[in-house]
Design a protein around this motif. Structure first.
Motif, PDB file in Angstrom:
ATOM      1  N   SER A 120       3.062   1.958   6.938  1.00  0.00           N
ATOM      2  CA  SER A 120       1.858   1.626   7.715  1.00  0.00           C
ATOM      3  C   SER A 120       1.811   2.369   9.046  1.00  0.00           C
ATOM      4  CB  SER A 120       1.782   0.116   7.969  1.00  0.00           C
ATOM      5  OG  SER A 120       2.776  -0.295   8.891  1.00  0.00           O
ATOM      6  N   GLN A 130      -2.764  -0.266   4.122  1.00  0.00           N
ATOM      7  CA  GLN A 130      -3.357  -1.537   4.542  1.00  0.00           C
ATOM      8  C   GLN A 130      -4.014  -2.245   3.358  1.00  0.00           C
ATOM      9  OE1 GLN A 130      -3.045  -2.890   7.690  1.00  0.00           O
ATOM     10  NE2 GLN A 130      -3.837  -4.695   6.631  1.00  0.00           N
ATOM     11  N   SER A 147      -1.191  -4.410  11.812  1.00  0.00           N
ATOM     12  CA  SER A 147      -1.408  -2.967  11.842  1.00  0.00           C
ATOM     13  C   SER A 147      -0.664  -2.347  13.017  1.00  0.00           C
ATOM     14  CB  SER A 147      -2.910  -2.660  11.965  1.00  0.00           C
ATOM     15  OG  SER A 147      -3.120  -1.276  12.000  1.00  0.00           O
TER      16      SER A 147
END
Length: 208
Positions: A120, A130, A147
């Motif tokens: 990520s 994601q 995130s």
């Protein structure tokens, strides 16, 4: 029976989910392989141009090309790391398939969570990761991820690269003529002067 219920409800079985993820991760691997091949081709072109600039004594050009080569190698190293992470993910998903055959369900694992967190952080594939993380969270094999994409200014990174790294590249590609063997350009200048002196001596001999 559960497979039939999932099919009637339009839901994927755990095995179907894992197989789909593996297929998508393999697609990502193929794309990365293609990018690596393109980078290697560009590197070869840069090497040729750098050697030509070095022969001409064009310091400005061969220094710029050496920095370009450093950027190219850095990009390739990052892609290699990404490919290794994808390999790790594929192995973990293969283990999930084995677990499903025994228990019929997916199992939460730290390995997959770690690989997903690392993947990520790679800007080029962060959106795809994601999407996978949302699906895996719903399936219960990883916890919800925050995130954490890491961006990087490549130009800034190269400018901060130690000058000795640039000289190492020059030394490597010019067989020691330029770079860490001495100050850049010194060897070429010395060689040119020696050639001129030799030519003058030969002319004097012919005239005497």
């Amino acid at each position: 029976m559960m497979k039939l219920i999932n099919k009637l409800l339009g839901r994927q079985t755990p095995e179907e989910l894992v197989r789909n993820w593996r297929r998508e991760f393999r697609n990502q691997q193929r794309q990365i392989d293609s990018q690596i091949r393109n980078i290697v081709m560009e590197e070869n072109k840069i090497k040729v141009s750098l050697k030509q600039a070095a022969k001409k004594g064009d310091k400005k050009s061969y220094t710029i090309l050496a920095k370009e080569l450093l950027k190219s190698r850095d990009a390739k190293n990052k892609l290699d790391e990404t490919k290794n992470l994808l390999n790790s993910m594929l192995l973990s998903l293969q283990q999930q398939l084995s677990t499903i055959k025994i228990t019929g369900t997916l199992k939460k694992t730290a390995d997959i969570m770690h690989s997903m967190n690392q993947l990520s952080k790679i800007p080029e594939i962060s959106q795809t990761i994601q999407k996978f993380s949302n699906e895996m969270t719903k399936a219960g094999i990883i916890d919800e991820m925050i995130s954490n994409t890491l961006g990087m200014n490549d130009e800034e990174g190269i400018e901060e690269e130690a000058e000795e790294e640039v000289e190492k590249v020059l030394f490597e590609l010019t067989n020691g003529l330029l770079g860490e063997a001495g100050s850049v350009g010194e060897s070429l200048d010395t060689s040119a002067i020696a050639s001129e002196e030799s030519l003058e001596e030969k002319l004097k001999e012919l005239q005497s």
